[in-house]
Design an enzyme around this catalytic site. Sequence first.
Site, PDB file in Angstrom:
ATOM      1  N   HIS A 219       0.819  -1.208   0.000  1.00 40.02           N
ATOM      2  CA  HIS A 219       0.000   0.000   0.000  1.00 40.02           C
ATOM      3  C   HIS A 219       0.858   1.265   0.000  1.00 40.02           C
ATOM      4  O   HIS A 219       0.331   2.376   0.050  1.00 40.02           O
ATOM      5  CB  HIS A 219      -0.911  -0.032   1.242  1.00 40.02           C
ATOM      6  CG  HIS A 219      -2.032   0.932   1.220  1.00 40.02           C
ATOM      7  ND1 HIS A 219      -2.201   1.913   2.176  1.00 40.02           N
ATOM      8  CD2 HIS A 219      -3.074   1.094   0.358  1.00 40.02           C
ATOM      9  CE1 HIS A 219      -3.278   2.620   1.916  1.00 40.02           C
ATOM     10  NE2 HIS A 219      -3.834   2.148   0.827  1.00 40.02           N
ATOM     11  N   LYS A 221       3.207   4.395  -1.158  1.00 43.02           N
ATOM     12  CA  LYS A 221       3.336   5.293  -2.309  1.00 43.02           C
ATOM     13  C   LYS A 221       4.663   6.019  -2.167  1.00 43.02           C
ATOM     14  O   LYS A 221       4.789   6.944  -1.358  1.00 43.02           O
ATOM     15  CB  LYS A 221       2.196   6.313  -2.363  1.00 43.02           C
ATOM     16  CG  LYS A 221       0.813   5.710  -2.622  1.00 43.02           C
ATOM     17  CD  LYS A 221       0.112   5.346  -1.356  1.00 43.02           C
ATOM     18  CE  LYS A 221      -1.299   4.845  -1.646  1.00 43.02           C
ATOM     19  NZ  LYS A 221      -1.934   4.269  -0.452  1.00 43.02           N
ATOM     20  N   ASP A 226      16.836  10.148  -8.381  1.00 41.62           N
ATOM     21  CA  ASP A 226      18.286  10.346  -8.281  1.00 41.62           C
ATOM     22  C   ASP A 226      18.844  10.085  -6.878  1.00 41.62           C
ATOM     23  O   ASP A 226      19.955  10.529  -6.567  1.00 41.62           O
ATOM     24  CB  ASP A 226      18.672  11.763  -8.724  1.00 41.62           C
ATOM     25  CG  ASP A 226      18.541  11.960 -10.227  1.00 41.62           C
ATOM     26  OD1 ASP A 226      18.528  10.942 -10.946  1.00 41.62           O
ATOM     27  OD2 ASP A 226      18.445  13.116 -10.679  1.00 41.62           O
ATOM     28  N   HIS A 404      -9.112  10.920   1.981  1.00 46.17           N
ATOM     29  CA  HIS A 404      -8.230   9.770   1.827  1.00 46.17           C
ATOM     30  C   HIS A 404      -6.888   9.979   2.524  1.00 46.17           C
ATOM     31  O   HIS A 404      -6.027   9.102   2.516  1.00 46.17           O
ATOM     32  CB  HIS A 404      -8.001   9.515   0.327  1.00 46.17           C
ATOM     33  CG  HIS A 404      -7.345   8.207   0.013  1.00 46.17           C
ATOM     34  ND1 HIS A 404      -6.025   8.100  -0.386  1.00 46.17           N
ATOM     35  CD2 HIS A 404      -7.832   6.944   0.028  1.00 46.17           C
ATOM     36  CE1 HIS A 404      -5.727   6.831  -0.603  1.00 46.17           C
ATOM     37  NE2 HIS A 404      -6.796   6.096  -0.364  1.00 46.17           N
ATOM     38  N   LYS A 406      -3.864  10.464   5.384  1.00 55.07           N
ATOM     39  CA  LYS A 406      -3.451   9.708   6.566  1.00 55.07           C
ATOM     40  C   LYS A 406      -2.374  10.524   7.277  1.00 55.07           C
ATOM     41  O   LYS A 406      -1.172  10.358   7.038  1.00 55.07           O
ATOM     42  CB  LYS A 406      -2.869   8.339   6.177  1.00 55.07           C
ATOM     43  CG  LYS A 406      -3.768   7.484   5.268  1.00 55.07           C
ATOM     44  CD  LYS A 406      -3.375   7.603   3.844  1.00 55.07           C
ATOM     45  CE  LYS A 406      -4.029   6.594   2.925  1.00 55.07           C
ATOM     46  NZ  LYS A 406      -5.446   6.449   2.976  1.00 55.07           N
ATOM     47  N   ASP A 411       0.844  17.832  19.728  1.00 57.25           N
ATOM     48  CA  ASP A 411       1.530  18.797  20.596  1.00 57.25           C
ATOM     49  C   ASP A 411       2.329  19.844  19.838  1.00 57.25           C
ATOM     50  O   ASP A 411       3.307  20.405  20.351  1.00 57.25           O
ATOM     51  CB  ASP A 411       2.452  18.078  21.592  1.00 57.25           C
ATOM     52  CG  ASP A 411       1.691  17.621  22.841  1.00 57.25           C
ATOM     53  OD1 ASP A 411       0.465  17.850  22.912  1.00 57.25           O
ATOM     54  OD2 ASP A 411       2.318  17.049  23.743  1.00 57.25           O
TER      55      ASP A 411
END
Length: 486
Positions: A219, A221, A226, A404, A406, A411
């Site tokens: 999952h 991404k 380089d 979508h 995450k 703090d």
Amino acid sequence: MRWPWLSFLPGKPSLDPRRLEQSGRRFCAVAGRLAALGAALALAACAAPAVVDVAVPAAGAAGPVRVADERGLLDSRQAAGAVKRITQEGKTDLLAEHLAQVEQAVRSPLALGNEARLLVDGPQTHTAMFAAIARARRSINLKTYILESDEAGRRLADILEAKRAEGVTVNVLYDSVGSIGTPPAYFKELTDAGIAVCEFNPVNPLKAEGRGALNNRDHRKILVVDGETAFTGGINISAVYRSSSFSRRRKPPTPKEGWRDTHVQVSGPVVEEFQGLFLDTWEKQGCAPALEKAGYFPRPERRGSLPMRLVAADPGEGQSELYVVLLSAIDRASRRAWLTYGYFVPDERMLRALRAAARRGVDVRLVLPGFSDFWAPLHAGRSRYGELLADGVRIFERRDALLHAKTAVIDGVWSSIGSTNLDWRSFVHNYEADLIILDPAFAGQMEGLFREDEKTSHEVGLGEWRRRGIGERLKEWVARWWEYLL
């Protein structure tokens, strides 16, 4: 199976096997008597995993924090001094205790000397990613859960093929399930252009060759250009990101475009960790050709002042580092814990942490989806609203765009951006990657973004929630039984 990464956590098992077994048996008995749900549902539920063997002994002793910069790992005295400076700049006791306790649960060192750019939604992220690819001189390593052949995928293919024609090495790793709708001709075109393409855990058993369990999906991404610039977050290569969720000319909300998501672009010594994660997966999957690692790690350079750490989930090793570090940060929060998650199906340990923080006076807020591309996680998460609201957790639902993202900010100093959702699939079944950034200024940007989401969201009150209808309650009840698989 056992999950040794949870041994860091104190208290009772968060994924109590007895509770799971009892729940599974109860549902099998009840489902068998519910004609409305049908025999197929009952049989499927009975066949679902009922027991997860999780050992959670008392917390281990805190250890010295590993710290690295462009020169490599620092010695113990230098590392201790760096941690002290980071803690003082953060003006919170959270970091000193948190960093020491989670050290044994994470593989990557805390990397100093980095810079980061916060990317909001698809248009901004894809523009930044494609611009970085266009500047590539040596190598492009891309791994993604969803790689579609739509307009976003077409743009990507064109630019990757152009760079390969210039002599740049290009490697693409995509998940077999996430990209199951992409025509094979798309990948053949990339291969014919000289691009190395690899399918993660193929669904086709003739291709699988024992690479890994079918239920374990990649999952992550990640894009590394380089060995100097890296990207990560929640954004896939898909046309659902063709427009921004904050656009003033937005159409009515739809699961087909305008998704609300967050990504980050980084440079500095931390990029080595991204590169290593990509190459490690490529090797373990037996992708061809085999990659000579020496050519992918240029000498690290200091690019900024941000301390960062890449954390990963690897179900093959029974490990979810984000779960551990996020729980630790919530447990030690003293002021604010603001979380934004597109899929929210928390286990009991995470729920206890959120509720306990709110009860001790921490400003705990959740921005969650008001609608989704999959009904079950939405309603399984909603089944927890009552107990959270009763303890003072504030819940906001973004109903004008499909959420979508995450991310978390705690703090005013601890931030995370990545691919891990607050659900069982991310904690137990998926390979994931998240970036932790320990900096007040960057946390300020994250809090500003959180407030923007909050402004466009509907706050769910306890009274309103208790008045919801029987139809919604039934959906929550059904979805709750399936939470381990969601």
